[in-house]
Design an enzyme around this catalytic site. Structure first.
Site, PDB file in Angstrom:
ATOM      1  N   SER A   1     -31.315  38.384 -58.121  1.00 36.64           N
ATOM      2  CA  SER A   1     -31.248  37.061 -58.736  1.00 36.64           C
ATOM      3  C   SER A   1     -31.823  36.068 -57.743  1.00 36.64           C
ATOM      4  O   SER A   1     -31.928  36.361 -56.548  1.00 36.64           O
ATOM      5  CB  SER A   1     -29.782  36.714 -59.034  1.00 36.64           C
TER       6      SER A   1
ATOM      7  N   TYR B   1     -20.225  36.544 -56.214  1.00 43.39           N
ATOM      8  CA  TYR B   1     -21.457  36.901 -56.926  1.00 43.39           C
ATOM      9  C   TYR B   1     -22.647  36.841 -55.977  1.00 43.39           C
ATOM     10  O   TYR B   1     -23.436  37.792 -55.893  1.00 43.39           O
ATOM     11  CB  TYR B   1     -21.688  35.959 -58.112  1.00 43.39           C
TER      12      TYR B   1
END
Length: 271
Positions: free
Chosen positions: A132, A145
Site C-alpha cells: 500500500s 496496519y
C-alpha cells in the site's frame, strides 16, 4: 502466453476485478478467499474458486496441492489478501494486532513458502505482494496496519534478492485510495472502540476523512489495479514496484522528500 495464476483475497474489490480480467485474457485463474460464496460469478466466468483462510496452514497446503496436481505448476502468485484495523495503539487489543499481522504478513509468507519450491524448480515465476502507499507513509490511528505493510515491504525486498538467481520476479504493489471494502473495514474497527477513548476527537476526524474518501467516489476504480496486474503478469521483466491510485504518488513523494517533521505537520493539519 497462458499462465496458471493463484490470487488470494479474490472475493471482492481489487482481487475479483483483476481475476475477471485475467480470465478474459485466457489465463487459468485460481481464486481463493474465506467467502467462497462471493466468487460464484468468477466460476461462471471460467475461474476456479476455492475456499482458503490465509491464516490456516492446512487450507493453504490443500490449495497448493490441488493446483499442482491439476496444473503441474503455478506461474503467478498474487498475495492480495489483507485488511486494515484502525485505532490508537493504546486502544487496540494486542490479539487484534496479532491477527492483523497473521493475515497481512505471516499468512502471505506461508503461502509463499509453499509455492516457491515449484517456481524454483521451474526456474520461472512471479510473486506479486499487495502492500500500500501505507507501506511507505503513515496516518495516526493506523499503527498496526502501517506496521504490517512496512514489514511487507522489507519482506518483499529480501525475497526479491533471494529468488533472483532462480529467475523468479518479486513485485510490490503500492496502491493509493481504491474503491474497495477497505474504508468500511476501517470504520468498523473504529466503531468497536469505546466512545470514552481519549482519542475520540482524532477517531472522529479519521472516520470523517475515510467516509469522504471511500463513500463519495473520491477514490480510484479497481480497474487501475487490474490493468497494472495484467501488465505484470504479461511482462517478462516487470518493475519491482508499482505505485498507482489516488494520492499514492504525491503522498509517498512527500513522505520521502519532506522529512519526518514536515510530513507530520502536513498530516496533522488535516486533522
Amino acid at each position: 502466453m497462458k499462465k496458471v495464476i493463484l490470487i488470494t483475497g479474490a472475493s471482492s474489490g481489487m482481487g475479483k476485478e483483476t481475476a475477471k480480467k485475467l480470465i478474459k485474457e485466457g489465463h487459468t485463474v485460481y481464486t481463493v478467499a474465506r467467502r467462497i460464496e462471493q466468487m460464484q460469478d468468477l466460476k461462471q466466468s471460467g475461474g476456479i474458486p476455492m475456499h482458503m483462510d490465509v491464516t490456516k496452514e492446512a487450507d493453504i497446503q490443500r490449495v497448493v496441492d490441488v493446483i499442482i496436481q491439476k496444473e503441474g505448476k503455478i506461474d503467478v502468485l498474487w498475495n492480495n489478501a489483507g485488511y486494515g484495523i484502525y485505532g490508537s495503539v493504546e486502544d487496540i487489543p494486542l490479539e487484534d494486532a496479532i491477527k492483523q499481522f497473521d493475515v497481512n504478513l505471516f499468512g502471505l509468507a506461508s503461502i509463499t513458502q509453499k509455492v516457491v519450491p515449484y517456481m524454483r524448480k521451474a526456474k520461472s515465476g512471479t510473486i506479486i505482494n499487495t502492500s500500500s502507499m501505507g507501506g511507505k507513509m503513515y496516518f495516526p490511528l493506523g499503527a498496526w496496519y502501517h506496521a504490517s505493510k512496512h514489514a511487507l515491504e522489507g519482506f518483499s525486498d529480501c525475497l526479491r534478492l533471494e529468488l533472483k538467481p532462480f529467475n523468479i520476479n518479486v513485485v510490490v504493489l503500492e496502491p493509493g485510495l481504491i474503491a474497495t471494502e477497505f474504508g468500511s473495514t476501517v470504520l468498523s474497527s473504529l466503531d468497536k472502540i469505546s466512545k470514552q477513548s481519549p482519542y475520540i476527537d482524532m477517531m472522529n476526524k479519521i472516520a470523517e476523512g475515510t467516509r469522504k474518501s471511500y463513500e463519495t467516489n473520491n477514490s480510484s476504480k479497481p480497474s487501475v489495479v487490474s490493468n497494472t496486474v495484467s501488465r505484470i503478469v504479461n511482462s517478462k521483466k516487470p518493475k519491482t514496484r508499482y505505485r498507482f491510485g489516488k494520492l499514492a504518488k504525491p503522498l509517498v513523494w512527500m513522505r520521502i522528500f519532506l522529512g519526518d517533521r514536515l510530513f507530520d505537520k502536513i498530516v496533522t493539519s488535516q486533522m
